[in-house]
Design a protein around this motif. Sequence first.
Motif, PDB file in Angstrom:
ATOM      1  N   SER A 294      40.423  22.804  36.680  1.00  0.00           N
ATOM      2  CA  SER A 294      39.514  23.080  35.572  1.00  0.00           C
ATOM      3  C   SER A 294      39.181  24.567  35.616  1.00  0.00           C
ATOM      4  CB  SER A 294      38.252  22.229  35.735  1.00  0.00           C
ATOM      5  OG  SER A 294      37.261  22.653  34.844  1.00  0.00           O
ATOM      6  N   THR A 295      39.312  25.253  34.490  1.00  0.00           N
ATOM      7  CA  THR A 295      39.170  26.713  34.484  1.00  0.00           C
ATOM      8  C   THR A 295      37.920  27.164  33.730  1.00  0.00           C
ATOM      9  OG1 THR A 295      40.456  26.914  32.446  1.00  0.00           O
ATOM     10  CG2 THR A 295      41.683  26.976  34.506  1.00  0.00           C
ATOM     11  N   GLY A 296      37.424  28.342  34.048  1.00  0.00           N
ATOM     12  CA  GLY A 296      36.317  28.929  33.305  1.00  0.00           C
ATOM     13  C   GLY A 296      36.782  29.258  31.882  1.00  0.00           C
ATOM     14  N   GLY A 297      35.847  29.206  30.937  1.00  0.00           N
ATOM     15  CA  GLY A 297      36.194  29.348  29.521  1.00  0.00           C
ATOM     16  C   GLY A 297      36.895  30.646  29.143  1.00  0.00           C
ATOM     17  N   GLY A 298      36.664  31.715  29.910  1.00  0.00           N
ATOM     18  CA  GLY A 298      37.261  32.997  29.545  1.00  0.00           C
ATOM     19  C   GLY A 298      38.561  33.295  30.271  1.00  0.00           C
ATOM     20  N   LEU A 299      38.945  32.404  31.171  1.00  0.00           N
ATOM     21  CA  LEU A 299      40.117  32.676  32.027  1.00  0.00           C
ATOM     22  C   LEU A 299      41.415  32.900  31.246  1.00  0.00           C
ATOM     23  CD1 LEU A 299      40.813  31.082  35.444  1.00  0.00           C
ATOM     24  CD2 LEU A 299      42.574  30.908  33.689  1.00  0.00           C
TER      25      LEU A 299
ATOM     26  N   HIS B 105      22.953  28.174  33.088  1.00  0.00           N
ATOM     27  CA  HIS B 105      23.756  28.815  34.140  1.00  0.00           C
ATOM     28  C   HIS B 105      24.909  29.651  33.588  1.00  0.00           C
ATOM     29  CE1 HIS B 105      25.869  25.024  33.345  1.00  0.00           C
ATOM     30  NE2 HIS B 105      26.961  25.638  33.759  1.00  0.00           N
ATOM     31  N   ARG B 106      25.022  29.764  32.251  1.00  0.00           N
ATOM     32  CA  ARG B 106      26.153  30.513  31.696  1.00  0.00           C
ATOM     33  C   ARG B 106      25.683  31.862  31.147  1.00  0.00           C
ATOM     34  NH1 ARG B 106      27.363  24.987  29.914  1.00  0.00           N
ATOM     35  NH2 ARG B 106      29.340  24.327  30.816  1.00  0.00           N
ATOM     36  N   PRO B 107      25.970  32.941  31.894  1.00  0.00           N
ATOM     37  CA  PRO B 107      25.433  34.250  31.510  1.00  0.00           C
ATOM     38  C   PRO B 107      25.836  34.690  30.108  1.00  0.00           C
ATOM     39  CG  PRO B 107      27.028  34.442  33.329  1.00  0.00           C
ATOM     40  CD  PRO B 107      26.747  33.000  33.145  1.00  0.00           C
TER      41      PRO B 107
ATOM     42  N   ILE C 294      27.072  36.986  40.039  1.00  0.00           N
ATOM     43  CA  ILE C 294      28.244  37.885  39.984  1.00  0.00           C
ATOM     44  C   ILE C 294      28.174  38.721  38.710  1.00  0.00           C
ATOM     45  CG2 ILE C 294      30.769  38.056  39.909  1.00  0.00           C
ATOM     46  CD1 ILE C 294      30.919  35.398  41.425  1.00  0.00           C
ATOM     47  N   PHE C 295      27.898  38.058  37.579  1.00  0.00           N
ATOM     48  CA  PHE C 295      27.792  38.790  36.311  1.00  0.00           C
ATOM     49  C   PHE C 295      26.676  39.836  36.388  1.00  0.00           C
ATOM     50  CE2 PHE C 295      30.229  37.241  32.559  1.00  0.00           C
ATOM     51  CZ  PHE C 295      31.008  36.276  33.175  1.00  0.00           C
ATOM     52  N   ALA C 296      25.509  39.414  36.921  1.00  0.00           N
ATOM     53  CA  ALA C 296      24.341  40.306  36.926  1.00  0.00           C
ATOM     54  C   ALA C 296      24.508  41.462  37.904  1.00  0.00           C
ATOM     55  CB  ALA C 296      23.084  39.499  37.260  1.00  0.00           C
TER      56      ALA C 296
ATOM     57  N   TRP D 129      38.153  38.130  39.976  1.00  0.00           N
ATOM     58  CA  TRP D 129      38.090  36.937  40.828  1.00  0.00           C
ATOM     59  C   TRP D 129      38.957  35.830  40.229  1.00  0.00           C
ATOM     60  CZ3 TRP D 129      36.856  35.945  45.586  1.00  0.00           C
ATOM     61  CH2 TRP D 129      35.860  36.662  46.236  1.00  0.00           C
ATOM     62  N   GLU D 130      38.796  35.630  38.920  1.00  0.00           N
ATOM     63  CA  GLU D 130      39.560  34.558  38.255  1.00  0.00           C
ATOM     64  C   GLU D 130      41.060  34.775  38.432  1.00  0.00           C
ATOM     65  OE1 GLU D 130      37.065  32.706  34.573  1.00  0.00           O
ATOM     66  OE2 GLU D 130      38.023  34.618  34.149  1.00  0.00           O
ATOM     67  N   ALA D 131      41.501  36.023  38.197  1.00  0.00           N
ATOM     68  CA  ALA D 131      42.933  36.332  38.297  1.00  0.00           C
ATOM     69  C   ALA D 131      43.441  36.067  39.720  1.00  0.00           C
ATOM     70  CB  ALA D 131      43.173  37.781  37.894  1.00  0.00           C
TER      71      ALA D 131
HETATM   72  C1  S3P Z   1      32.761  31.654  31.060  1.00  0.00           C
HETATM   73  C2  S3P Z   1      32.743  30.289  31.257  1.00  0.00           C
HETATM   74  C3  S3P Z   1      32.126  29.675  32.425  1.00  0.00           C
HETATM   75  C4  S3P Z   1      32.169  30.647  33.604  1.00  0.00           C
HETATM   76  C5  S3P Z   1      31.544  31.952  33.238  1.00  0.00           C
HETATM   77  C6  S3P Z   1      32.244  32.621  32.057  1.00  0.00           C
HETATM   78  C7  S3P Z   1      33.388  32.204  29.831  1.00  0.00           C
HETATM   79  O1  S3P Z   1      32.814  28.485  32.779  1.00  0.00           O
HETATM   80  O2  S3P Z   1      33.488  30.854  34.022  1.00  0.00           O
HETATM   81  O3  S3P Z   1      30.187  31.712  32.934  1.00  0.00           O
HETATM   82  O4  S3P Z   1      33.724  33.401  29.786  1.00  0.00           O
HETATM   83  O5  S3P Z   1      33.586  31.411  28.862  1.00  0.00           O
HETATM   84  P1  S3P Z   1      32.733  27.121  31.918  1.00  0.00           P
HETATM   85  O6  S3P Z   1      33.727  27.245  30.810  1.00  0.00           O
HETATM   86  O7  S3P Z   1      33.136  26.071  32.902  1.00  0.00           O
HETATM   87  O8  S3P Z   1      31.331  26.960  31.448  1.00  0.00           O
END
Ligand code: S3P
Length: 179
Positions: A82-87, A122-124, A53-55, A65-67
């Motif tokens: 459990s949320t992605g780190g940037g959410l 796996h983390r772009p 998705i990022f690429a 998508w997150e929103a």
């Molecule tokens: C991201 C964290 C990832 C994933 C994506 C972006 C971020 O999730 O949502 O690669 O922006 O910090 P994890 O926090 O579960 O690794």
Amino acid sequence: MTGPRVIRNLALIGFMGTGKSSVGRAVADCLHFTFLDTDHVIEARAGKTIKDIFAQDGEPVFRDWEARIVEEITHRSKTVISTGGGLPTREANLASLKSHALVVCLWASPEGIYERVRDHSHRPLLDDADPLAKIRDLLAVREAFYRQADVLVNTEMRSIREVAMQVLHHFHMAQTAHA
Ligand code: S3P
């Protein structure tokens, strides 16, 4: 005046590598709650990995998508999210989570995070010549968002189980307080 806080769910936020998924699964097991990982939901919906998705589509598309997923889960109950780190960097996401969940942030130092993520590819956002510097920079920007959680739990020098126990303690306290 705002009404009493509704706490039907538990949401884990925090930087990549702080253990949100592992702790979330352990907590969900203990509570007999459903476990939901926003990253997994997005991958299933989009039919591709987050890396793709990022690429292929770019980070803003991923953030949309997150929103969307955050809005969709507002009706849920008995769920550990459990949320992605940037959410939480989109204020509306955090506000939405807080409308139905206790929001717990898992915390770790940049060095601690680096040790945990260094062997994963796996983390772009960490696909960088100097991942530790990238972690420091991102964490500096995100800290203010993470600190808006209801509770901050330090994960350094603690096992998944220990962190899960702390999170459970806070969840039970919050449920009692808001019952
Ligand atoms: C991201 C964290 C990832 C994933 C994506 C972006 C971020 O999730 O949502 O690669 O922006 O910090 P994890 O926090 O579960 O690794």
